[in-house]
Write a protein that holds these residues in place. Structure first.
Motif, PDB file in Angstrom:
ATOM      1  N   SER A 584       0.680  -1.587   0.056  1.00  0.00           N
ATOM      2  CA  SER A 584      -0.040  -0.027   0.041  1.00  0.00           C
ATOM      3  C   SER A 584       1.067   1.400   0.039  1.00  0.00           C
ATOM      4  O   SER A 584       0.561   2.248  -0.471  1.00  0.00           O
ATOM      5  N   GLY A 585       2.491   1.058   0.475  1.00  0.00           N
ATOM      6  CA  GLY A 585       3.017   2.457   0.304  1.00  0.00           C
ATOM      7  C   GLY A 585       3.904   2.671   1.218  1.00  0.00           C
ATOM      8  O   GLY A 585       4.685   0.936   1.323  1.00  0.00           O
ATOM      9  N   ILE A 586       4.350   3.467   1.652  1.00  0.00           N
ATOM     10  CA  ILE A 586       6.051   3.113   2.292  1.00  0.00           C
ATOM     11  C   ILE A 586       5.518   3.283   3.238  1.00  0.00           C
ATOM     12  O   ILE A 586       4.659   4.479   3.615  1.00  0.00           O
ATOM     13  N   SER A 587       5.974   2.814   4.531  1.00  0.00           N
ATOM     14  CA  SER A 587       5.074   2.782   6.064  1.00  0.00           C
ATOM     15  C   SER A 587       5.690   3.270   7.471  1.00  0.00           C
ATOM     16  O   SER A 587       6.507   3.870   6.698  1.00  0.00           O
ATOM     17  N   ASP A 588       4.855   3.168   8.030  1.00  0.00           N
ATOM     18  CA  ASP A 588       5.957   3.423   9.510  1.00  0.00           C
ATOM     19  C   ASP A 588       7.068   2.265   9.590  1.00  0.00           C
ATOM     20  O   ASP A 588       8.050   3.789  10.903  1.00  0.00           O
ATOM     21  N   ASP A 648      -4.162 -12.884  -1.663  1.00  0.00           N
ATOM     22  CA  ASP A 648      -4.708 -11.345  -2.918  1.00  0.00           C
ATOM     23  C   ASP A 648      -4.295 -10.889  -4.168  1.00  0.00           C
ATOM     24  O   ASP A 648      -2.910 -11.795  -4.248  1.00  0.00           O
ATOM     25  N   ASN A 649      -4.624 -10.649  -4.985  1.00  0.00           N
ATOM     26  CA  ASN A 649      -4.068  -9.941  -5.871  1.00  0.00           C
ATOM     27  C   ASN A 649      -2.780  -9.224  -6.146  1.00  0.00           C
ATOM     28  O   ASN A 649      -2.763  -8.366  -4.866  1.00  0.00           O
ATOM     29  N   ALA A 650      -1.753  -9.401  -6.962  1.00  0.00           N
ATOM     30  CA  ALA A 650      -0.978  -8.069  -6.499  1.00  0.00           C
ATOM     31  C   ALA A 650      -1.234  -6.406  -6.408  1.00  0.00           C
ATOM     32  O   ALA A 650      -2.536  -6.456  -6.950  1.00  0.00           O
ATOM     33  N   PRO A 651      -0.664  -5.907  -5.820  1.00  0.00           N
ATOM     34  CA  PRO A 651      -0.685  -4.093  -5.363  1.00  0.00           C
ATOM     35  C   PRO A 651      -0.177  -3.872  -7.194  1.00  0.00           C
ATOM     36  O   PRO A 651       0.250  -4.756  -8.289  1.00  0.00           O
ATOM     37  N   THR A 652      -0.942  -2.663  -7.545  1.00  0.00           N
ATOM     38  CA  THR A 652      -0.154  -1.763  -8.430  1.00  0.00           C
ATOM     39  C   THR A 652       0.827  -1.507  -8.385  1.00  0.00           C
ATOM     40  O   THR A 652       1.806  -0.744  -7.692  1.00  0.00           O
ATOM     41  N   LEU A 653       1.574  -1.800  -9.009  1.00  0.00           N
ATOM     42  CA  LEU A 653       3.238  -1.502  -9.190  1.00  0.00           C
ATOM     43  C   LEU A 653       3.096   0.008  -9.124  1.00  0.00           C
ATOM     44  O   LEU A 653       3.231   0.890  -9.417  1.00  0.00           O
ATOM     45  N   GLN A 654       4.374  -0.163  -8.091  1.00  0.00           N
ATOM     46  CA  GLN A 654       4.482   1.500  -7.624  1.00  0.00           C
ATOM     47  C   GLN A 654       5.405   1.061  -7.726  1.00  0.00           C
ATOM     48  O   GLN A 654       7.288   0.882  -8.250  1.00  0.00           O
ATOM     49  N   ASP A 655       6.325   3.605  -7.461  1.00  0.00           N
ATOM     50  CA  ASP A 655       7.528   3.360  -8.459  1.00  0.00           C
ATOM     51  C   ASP A 655       8.929   2.724  -7.219  1.00  0.00           C
ATOM     52  O   ASP A 655       9.729   2.375  -7.984  1.00  0.00           O
ATOM     53  N   TYR A 656       8.587   2.163  -6.623  1.00  0.00           N
ATOM     54  CA  TYR A 656       9.821   1.815  -5.601  1.00  0.00           C
ATOM     55  C   TYR A 656       9.879  -0.011  -5.733  1.00  0.00           C
ATOM     56  O   TYR A 656      10.195  -0.750  -5.304  1.00  0.00           O
ATOM     57  N   MET A 657       8.584  -0.961  -6.516  1.00  0.00           N
ATOM     58  CA  MET A 657       8.630  -2.111  -6.909  1.00  0.00           C
ATOM     59  C   MET A 657       9.585  -2.453  -8.253  1.00  0.00           C
ATOM     60  O   MET A 657       9.131  -1.892  -9.209  1.00  0.00           O
ATOM     61  N   ASP A 658      10.584  -3.468  -7.725  1.00  0.00           N
ATOM     62  CA  ASP A 658      10.682  -3.968  -9.440  1.00  0.00           C
ATOM     63  C   ASP A 658       9.535  -5.242  -9.595  1.00  0.00           C
ATOM     64  O   ASP A 658       9.490  -5.079 -11.285  1.00  0.00           O
ATOM     65  N   THR A 659       9.439  -6.073  -8.987  1.00  0.00           N
ATOM     66  CA  THR A 659       8.636  -6.921  -9.682  1.00  0.00           C
ATOM     67  C   THR A 659       6.856  -6.785  -8.760  1.00  0.00           C
ATOM     68  O   THR A 659       7.466  -6.925  -7.078  1.00  0.00           O
ATOM     69  N   VAL A 660       5.888  -7.556  -9.247  1.00  0.00           N
ATOM     70  CA  VAL A 660       4.963  -7.813  -8.138  1.00  0.00           C
ATOM     71  C   VAL A 660       3.906  -9.083  -9.009  1.00  0.00           C
ATOM     72  O   VAL A 660       4.128  -9.221 -10.001  1.00  0.00           O
ATOM     73  N   ALA A 661       3.539  -9.747  -8.264  1.00  0.00           N
ATOM     74  CA  ALA A 661       2.993 -10.844  -8.618  1.00  0.00           C
ATOM     75  C   ALA A 661       1.617 -11.093  -8.215  1.00  0.00           C
ATOM     76  O   ALA A 661       1.597 -11.464  -7.036  1.00  0.00           O
ATOM     77  N   THR A 662       0.550 -12.116  -8.786  1.00  0.00           N
ATOM     78  CA  THR A 662      -0.556 -12.974  -8.384  1.00  0.00           C
ATOM     79  C   THR A 662      -0.164 -14.493  -7.893  1.00  0.00           C
ATOM     80  O   THR A 662      -0.190 -15.191  -9.179  1.00  0.00           O
ATOM     81  N   PRO A 663       0.562 -14.892  -6.960  1.00  0.00           N
ATOM     82  CA  PRO A 663       0.936 -15.993  -6.223  1.00  0.00           C
ATOM     83  C   PRO A 663      -0.931 -17.315  -6.647  1.00  0.00           C
ATOM     84  O   PRO A 663      -0.796 -18.135  -7.192  1.00  0.00           O
ATOM     85  N   ASN A 664      -1.302 -17.308  -6.005  1.00  0.00           N
ATOM     86  CA  ASN A 664      -3.064 -17.832  -6.199  1.00  0.00           C
ATOM     87  C   ASN A 664      -3.044 -19.282  -5.216  1.00  0.00           C
ATOM     88  O   ASN A 664      -4.033 -19.007  -6.328  1.00  0.00           O
TER      89      ASN A 664
END
Length: 818
Positions: A584-588, A648-664
């Protein structure tokens, strides 16, 4: 020990508030006071004056998934896409602790949301606006007033699970979708709309900043992200604020207290008189749901009562060993720990250890027993010392005539050129078994891990939190262990605590009873047995508690700083549940610990929480302003995904992310560490829900089995080379403490973790300066006999006694569990 939970009666709370704020006086009302408001007869603000409060708020609208369609006339419609909300409707509950009825006509409740997907909100709350609900009717003395908000999904919650408000009485309905990731609710004795983006409470002056102010609760989303569009931070609150809200959790006043501080125990600093607690409605425990639920006027007068004990539908076996784990002791080469449970009537136990599978010439180690918090069980702990490095041992746990299966473990070798471990996460589920896939089941986790361990032979298992879904449910802990007892008996298991394993209302009690961890942080502000470190081979592992906030974060930072400063290992691997770079983003947690990644050239952060595959770019913390390290010398964060039935489904690819995937499907990363490189190979287990002889569970590379990979040409497997900054620090990979006579001792040392087994998997030594590279080539990930290296000798913290020194589970207040 972690600071005690301050449970305040309404009278004590206001007395403390008056003391803390020094009897400050502020003229916000005209002379005279409206009944039910916190003002003296002269119109001076005084929180100690009994007044109507906001007792509880739940928001179940997920603006990142659900869809709002706003109409020109101000109405809207919702298309529901999110699942798993614990309550059928959002709600706001008021409470009148005074001895007189209060007329609410002319009053209002006003709601503002965090900027979490801000354009996907009702028009009334966009751009920082406060939505206004004029109130009607009367709130009776010592009674509640319930405002039922918009539905949280297209159907009500599952029967018997969570809170269904559709059939409950309510004092007022408000078709307002209240946000699940950051909100503020203000109670006003007028209907004048508050100024957009304003805080009606002045936290510098500790006084209202708007005329007619009565009370307010503000809460941030539980990931604490601050980046757009996933900003979960609210700007309006009293005193301090907690990062705790989600679709399963409500925020509730403690024992009807209003101290002008919306923090919880885990967020408050020093001696702050915080007044909120988090309640998790993701439970089927009807006793708890009936106790925690919001009331309405029709319920009549009510008062705070003691929180009920969790209902246990399972019992521990008296004819079999229960919930057995094995793990490292202070030095994986020479010490090993064992932890298990038996019914309370069983008071003595032991472990036998042999170098032979037939258990001949076994040595006996007496177990120390401590009573569980519930009083229904005894926890047994053994620490065996004086073991020989690089040796396979066989063992049984025994209580009287009850003996476990014969399991084995292998101590870390004197010198380790390569070792491997499995990254596991989020095995949480709802039921013991379900072969249809309709419910989240622990049997899926059991089928998956047994299938993976038939193919790979890791030295240990490492799970990054949310082991169970309900921290206080012994049923779920027993289902977790029972589904994978052979795996946990043979393979050392090291746990990281997650937000479902610990909450502000439930301080990791069961987690600490079931596991024993090495080298734990002993700071009084950190929950015992949740923050620890160990060395294995060329890596130093640091485990942090992402749920121990406020003073806990500060104490953990100081401990981790000192801990990492001492290690000479080429690699540092940090593990925590809620990652610094989350879905969801950069966290606390980035704010709390991010600087340490750069300071000590941390190679890899392992995390969980989002139930999807997420890998970041090589990132630099950059003094709190994270940026990609274009030369590859930063830190990679990896979330493997859920290793059980929760996906859960992969999140939206954000600037700091290299790769996301939905393993399912249940997902695991086999991580191999050599003296110069970390290799990561990620797989899924297909058909783990209901494997049969004709259709067995199978292990497949995530590269080919993922539902989707973004970017589509991304390579899942990758390597990290040892950072240049950590080379030639003088790591000692040959020193051993204890060599040979196997003279062991038994101690009752602290909160547990499980240990390592078998050999390590394939390795390729590559020299480099901390660059990361994708690898599509096949890797020899079958289990070869490895040769582990340990570099430091640790003292296993004596936490066994802390099991009986835990924070009291029962609380006399209108509070609840996460």
């Amino acid at each position: 020990m972690k600071k005690a939970r301050k449970l305040l009666s309404a009278g004590l709370a206001v007395a403390i508030a008056a003391s803390v704020f020094g009897g400050v006086s502020f003229q916000v009302h005209a002379a005279g006071a409206t009944a039910g408001t916190p003002y003296s007869s002269t119109g001076t603000y005084d929180v100690a004056v009994p007044h109507v409060i906001i007792n509880q708020v739940y928001g179940g609208y997920n603006s990142s998934k659900d869809k709002i369609t706003n109409n020109p006339d101000g109405t809207f419609s919702i298309t529901y896409k999110d699942k798993g909300q614990a309550c059928s409707n959002s709600f706001i509950e008021l409470y009148n602790p005074t001895s007189a009825d209060v007329n609410l006509n002319g009053w209002s409740v006003q709601y503002a949301t965090s900027p979490y997907y801000p354009t996907n909100q009702p028009t009334a709350v966009q751009n920082g606006q406060w939505a206004v609900l004029p109130l009607t009717g009367t709130i009776k003395a010592h009674s509640s007033y319930l405002i039922r908000g918009a539905a949280t999904g297209s159907t009500a919650v599952a029967p018997g699970f969570g809170l269904d408000l559709t059939g409950m009485a309510a004092d007022q309905d408000w078709n307002m979708p209240i946000n699940t990731k950051g909100l503020a609710v203000a109670l006003m004795s007028n209907t004048t709309q508050l100024t957009a983006n304003s805080d009606p409470f002045d936290n510098t002056a500790h006084a209202p900043a708007a005329a007619g102010y009565v009370d307010m609760i503000g809460v941030n989303g539980n990931d604490g992200t601050t980046t757009s569009p996933t900003n979960e931070i609210i700007s309006a609150y009293e005193g301090d604020v907690t990062n705790s809200q989600s679709k399963q959790k409500a925020i509730r006043r403690m024992d009807f207290a209003d101290t002008d501080n919306n923090a919880t125990v885990d967020d408050a600093s020093g001696n702050q008189a915080y007044d909120t607690q988090i309640i998790g409605y993701n439970t089927s425990d009807q006793n708890f749901l009936n106790w925690a639920r919001p009331r309405c006027g029709a319920d009549g007068a009510w008062s705070a009562s003691e929180e009920p004990n969790p209902v246990e539908t399972t019992t521990l076996s008296s004819t079999a060993i229960n919930c057995l784990t094995n793990s490292f002791g202070s030095d994986p080469r020479t010490t090993h720990t064992f932890t298990w449970e038996m019914p309370a009537s069983v008071t003595s136990g032991l472990v036998r250890i042999s170098k032979s599978g037939d258990m001949s010439n076994a040595k006996t180690y007496a177990a120390a027993a401590t009573s569980s918090d519930s009083g229904t069980a005894n926890t047994f702990r053994v620490t065996a010392t004086g073991l020989t490095a690089g040796t396979t041992y066989y063992y049984t746990a025994e209580n009287g005539g009850v003996t476990s299966n014969v399991y084995s473990f292998t101590t870390e070798d004197q010198t380790v050129n390569s070792f491997s471990f499995l990254h596991i996460s989020d095995t949480q589920a709802d039921v013991q078994t379900d072969t249809t896939g309709a419910k989240l089941s622990y049997s899926t986790w059991g089928n998956a891990i047994s299938t993976v361990l038939k193919q790979y032979k890791p030295d240990f298992l490492f799970e990054t939190g949310d082991i169970v879904d309900q921290a206080n449910s012994e049923d779920q802990w027993r289902w977790f262990f029972g589904a994978a007892q052979d795996a946990l008996g043979d393979c050392p298991y090291l746990p990281v605590i997650g937000n479902h394993d610990q909450s502000t209302a439930y301080p990791a009690t069961a987690f600490r009873e079931h596991f024993t961890v090495p080298n734990a942080c002993t700071d009084a502000n950190v929950t015992p047995g949740t923050t620890y470190s160990f060395d294995y081979g060329a890596a130093h592992f640091v485990v942090l508690d992402s749920e121990d906030k406020g003073d806990g974060f500060a104490a953990q930072h100081a401990w981790a700083d000192a801990d990492m400063a001492k290690t000479k290992q080429p690699f540092i691997i940090v593990a925590l549940h809620r990652g610094m770079y989350g879905g969801s983003g950069i966290s606390d947690t980035f704010t709390a610990f991010g600087d340490l990644l750069d300071k000590y050239s941390v190679s890899l952060v392992l995390q969980g929480h989002d139930h999807a595959y997420i890998r970041t770019k090589s990132m630099k913390s950059n003094n709190g302003n994270p940026i990609p390290a274009t030369d590859g010398t930063g830190t990679i964060s990896l979330e493997t995904g859920g290793s059980g039935s929760k996906q859960d489904n992969a999140p939206t690819l954000q600037d700091y992310m290299d790769t996301v995937a939905t393993p399912n499907a249940p997902c695991y990363s086999l991580i191999t560490v050599t003296n110069s490189q970390i290799q990561v190979h990620t797989v899924t287990v297909q058909n783990a829900t209901n494997p049969t002889a004709d259709s067995p569970a199978t292990v497949e590379p995530l590269q080919t089995s993922a539902k989707d990979i973004n970017p589509t040409d991304a390579q899942i497997d990758f390597t990290i080379n040892a950072p240049a900054a950590r080379q030639n620090l003088g790591a000692d990979n040959t020193t051993s403490s204890g060599n040979g006579d196997d003279s062991g001792s038994s101690t009752s040392s602290g909160n547990a973790n499980t240990s390592a087994t078998s050999g390590s998997s394939g390795s390729s030594t590559v020299s480099g300066s901390s660059a990361v590279s994708a690898s599509s080539a096949s890797n020899p990930y079958t289990g070869t006999s490895g040769d582990p290296t340990a570099a430091a000798v640790f003292a296993l913290s004596g936490l066994g006694a802390l099991v009986v020194l835990m924070v009291a589970k029962k609380r006399s207040g209108a509070v609840g569990k996460k």
